[in-house]
Design an enzyme around this catalytic site. Structure first.
Site, PDB file in Angstrom:
ATOM      1  N   ASP A   1       0.704  12.378  -1.455  1.00  0.00           N
ATOM      2  CA  ASP A   1       1.281  11.904  -2.720  1.00  0.00           C
ATOM      3  C   ASP A   1       0.615  12.583  -3.917  1.00  0.00           C
ATOM      4  OD1 ASP A   1       2.481  10.476  -4.752  1.00  0.00           O
ATOM      5  OD2 ASP A   1       1.225   8.694  -4.464  1.00  0.00           O
TER       6      ASP A   1
ATOM      7  N   SER B   1       3.208   2.706  -7.709  1.00  0.00           N
ATOM      8  CA  SER B   1       3.493   3.725  -8.707  1.00  0.00           C
ATOM      9  C   SER B   1       3.144   3.166 -10.088  1.00  0.00           C
ATOM     10  CB  SER B   1       4.966   4.150  -8.599  1.00  0.00           C
ATOM     11  OG  SER B   1       5.171   5.419  -9.153  1.00  0.00           O
TER      12      SER B   1
ATOM     13  N   HIS C   1       4.097   8.805  -1.193  1.00  0.00           N
ATOM     14  CA  HIS C   1       4.124   7.850  -2.283  1.00  0.00           C
ATOM     15  C   HIS C   1       4.467   6.432  -1.815  1.00  0.00           C
ATOM     16  CE1 HIS C   1       4.027   7.354  -6.605  1.00  0.00           C
ATOM     17  NE2 HIS C   1       5.216   6.794  -6.629  1.00  0.00           N
TER      18      HIS C   1
END
Length: 500
Positions: free
Chosen positions: A441, A185, A467
Site C-alpha cells: 500500500d 484510509s 490498502h
C-alpha cells in the site's frame, strides 16, 4: 427532527463502505476504484451469507447536526446518516464499535460486514457506522457551493462524531460502555484522531492504512508503487519497474518532441493531445492504471501487480507493452477510447449539483479537503525512483486548488503544516491506537510504522498486502501474514475491553 427507518441488510447494496483516498489522479484510477468498490459490495454480501446465513436488521438514522460546531451563533444544520446494528450487542454493557465513514457514500454494509463486525460478534458489541459530512446523503442541497465547503474539514467531522456518541449514549442509556472506533484510509486517520482529541469519549482506535502525516508533495506514493512493482512476493520484478520507467521516458520524449498525434493514436485517445493540459491528463490516466492496481492489488479478480508485470515484461518493447496495458484497462472498463481532455477531468471538481443517487467518491469535496488540509499530491517531477512521467507535477495539482477553490498555491503548504501541528503527523503519541499497514500500500508511507511502548501506539505491518486489506471479512484464502495481523488486532482489542 430525526428520521428513522428499519430494513434488512440485503435490501440496499449499491453504495460503498470503504472510501479510499487519492489526490487528483486521472479517470483510470477512479474507474479502478469503482471496480474495487463493486467487488467489495458483492463480496460482503456473499461472505456474510457464507458465515452467518440470514441477514441482520440494520437501522438507518438521519441525525441533525450543526453545520458549524465551532460557531455558537450559527443555527444552520444538516442531517448525517448513521447505521446501527444491535443484533450482536450484549445489552447493556457490551462495547460500542464505531465505524467512521470517509470521502464517499456509506452503505449499510458498514454495519454488517467487515473485520470490525466479526469482532463485534465475538465481543458482544453494538456496531454504529457514521457517514462523513458532505458525502453521500449527509449533505445539504447547496453543500457543493464554495461558501458551504468551508464547513467541510476533519475537525468538523470529528465534532460530528461527538454528537453521534451523545445520541447513542442517550438513546441506549449507556453508562460505562467502552467505545472502539475503526476506519480505513482517510477515515483511518480520523479514527486515530478521534481517540487523540476525544480520549474521554473513545477508549481505543484501529487506524488502517491511515495517512496521519499530511504532505503537500507526496513523492513517496510513487516510490512505494515502484517498490511494489519490483516485489517478487506479489509477482513483481525489477525488470517490470525498469520497463515501466523506460516506457514513460519515451512518452515524455515524444511529448517534448511534439509527437502527440502518434501518442493519441497509439493509446487510443478520444481526442487530440496537442494541448499541455490534455497531455497532463493523458499521463495521469496511464500512471493511474499502475497506481490503482498497486493500491488495490488482488481486490478485483485478475487485476493485480502480477498481471501488469507479465504484460510489461513479455517483450523488450516497453512502449508496446504499455500500449497493451492501456488496451487491457480499456477492455476491463468498457472504453472504446480514453477521454484525456482537461475539461472532462476538471468537471468533477467544478460540478456543484448534489446527486444523492450517485455512487462513488465525492470528487469535488475530497479535492477541497486536499487543498485546504492534506495535500497528498502524488508527483513524479523530481529525481526519485518514480517510474512515471515527469509531467506529473505539483504545480498541476495546485493550479486546481487556485482555479476551482480560490486557494492560492502558497496557502496549501500552510494548511498542510497546520494539520500536522494540530494532530501530530506520524508521531501523534496517542494511547490505545493500532496502526495497521500493508507493505504494498503506497499510503503506508505517511502512517505510523513503529510501535511506541511508552505511548501505547501499536504498529502492525503486513507483508504483501495492499490498502485496508485487514478491514475485510476473513477468507480461508487470505495470506498467512494477513490472518496473523487480524489476530494481533483482535488480541489487542480484547485486552482493552478487559481493562477497568
Amino acid at each position: 427532527m430525526m428520521f428513522v427507518l428499519k430494513y434488512l441488510i440485503f435490501v440496499f447494496t449499491v453504495n460503498f463502505m470503504l472510501k479510499d483516498i487519492s489526490s487528483i489522479p486521472g479517470h483510470s484510477f477512479w474507474k479502478i476504484k469503482e471496480l474495487v468498490e463493486n467487488q467489495r459490495e458483492n463480496s460482503a454480501i456473499h461472505d456474510y451469507r457464507r458465515l452467518y446465513g440470514s441477514g441482520q436488521t440494520v437501522e438507518e438514522v438521519l441525525l441533525t447536526q450543526p453545520l458549524d460546531h465551532f460557531d455558537a451563533y450559527s443555527s444552520e444544520t444538516y442531517k448525517q446518516k448513521i447505521y446501527i446494528n444491535v443484533e450482536n450487542w450484549n445489552k447493556p454493557n457490551g462495547p460500542i464499535f464505531l465505524f467512521i465513514g470517509g470521502e464517499g457514500a456509506l452503505s449499510n454494509r458498514s454495519a454488517y460486514a467487515g473485520h470490525h463486525v466479526e469482532m463485534a460478534k465475538l465481543f458482544g458489541g453494538m456496531v454504529v457506522a457514521a457517514e462523513h459530512r458532505f458525502y453521500g446523503d449527509s449533505i445539504n442541497d447547496d453543500g457543493l457551493h464554495l461558501d458551504q465547503l468551508q464547513h467541510l474539514s476533519s475537525q468538523q467531522g470529528l465534532a460530528d462524531l461527538t454528537k453521534v456518541h451523545n445520541y447513542i449514549t442517550t438513546r441506549y442509556e449507556l453508562i460505562d460502555n467502552k467505545w472502539i472506533c475503526f476506519g480505513g484510509s482517510y477515515p483511518g486517520a480520523l479514527s486515530a484522531w478521534f481517540r487523540l482529541k476525544y480520549p474521554h469519549l473513545v477508549f481505543g482506535a484501529v487506524a488502517s492504512s491511515a495517512p496521519v502525516q499530511a504532505q503537500t508533495d507526496f513523492q513517496g506514493y510513487n516510490e512505494v508503487v515502484a517498490q511494489s512493482l519490483a516485489d517478487p512476493t506479489v509477482g513483481g520484478s525489477k525488470q517490470c519497474t525498469a520497463q515501466v520507467a523506460e516506457a514513460f521516458q519515451k512518452i515524455d520524449s515524444m511529448v517534448s518532441g511534439h509527437q502527440t498525434k502518434e501518442l493519441a493514436k497509439d493509446f487510443l485517445s478520444c481526442g487530440s493531445l496537442s494541448e499541455s493540459n490534455d497531455q497532463m491528463v493523458f499521463v495521469n490516466n496511464l500512471a493511474g492504471i499502475f497506481m490503482g492496481v498497486v493500491q488495490y492489488n488482488n481486490e478485483v479478480p485478475g487485476l493485480n501487480i502480477k498481471k501488469l508485470c507479465n504484460i510489461m515484461t513479455e517483450s523488450g518493447d516497453s512502449y508496446g507493452n504499455l500500449q497493451k496495458i492501456n488496451q487491457m484497462m480499456m477492455k476491463t472498463t468498457n472504453q472504446s477510447c480514453v477521454d484525456n481532455t482537461y475539461s472532462t477531468f476538471l468537471s468533477g471538481f467544478t460540478n456543484q449539483t448534489v446527486d444523492r443517487h450517485a455512487v462513488g467518491p465525492g470528487i469535488r469535496q475530497w479535492v477541497w479537503q486536499t487543498c485546504s488540509q492534506f495535500g497528498y499530491y502524488q508527483t513524479c517531477e523530481k529525481e526519485t525512483t518514480c517510474p512515471f512521467s515527469r509531467l506529473l507535477t505539483l504545480e498541476s495539482n495546485l493550479v486546481i486548488c487556485k482555479e476551482v477553490y480560490k486557494i492560492s498555491e502558497n496557502m496549501v503548504p500552510k494548511f498542510v503544516q497546520f494539520t500536522n501541528d494540530y494532530y501530530g503527523a506520524n508521531h501523534p503519541k496517542g494511547t490505545r491506537i493500532i496502526f495497521v499497514n500493508g507493505s504494498i500500500d503506497p499510503w503506508h508511507f505517511l502512517s505510523v510504522l513503529k510501535s511506541d511502548q511508552v505511548s501505547g501506539e501499536v504498529a502492525v505491518f503486513i507483508n504483501g498486502t495492499a490498502h485496508c486489506a485487514d478491514m475485510a471479512t476473513h477468507k480461508s484464502t487470505d495470506p498467512q501474514p494477513l490472518k496473523e495481523a487480524r489476530l494481533v488486532i483482535q488480541k489487542e482489542i480484547a485486552s482493552w475491553l478487559k481493562e477497568t
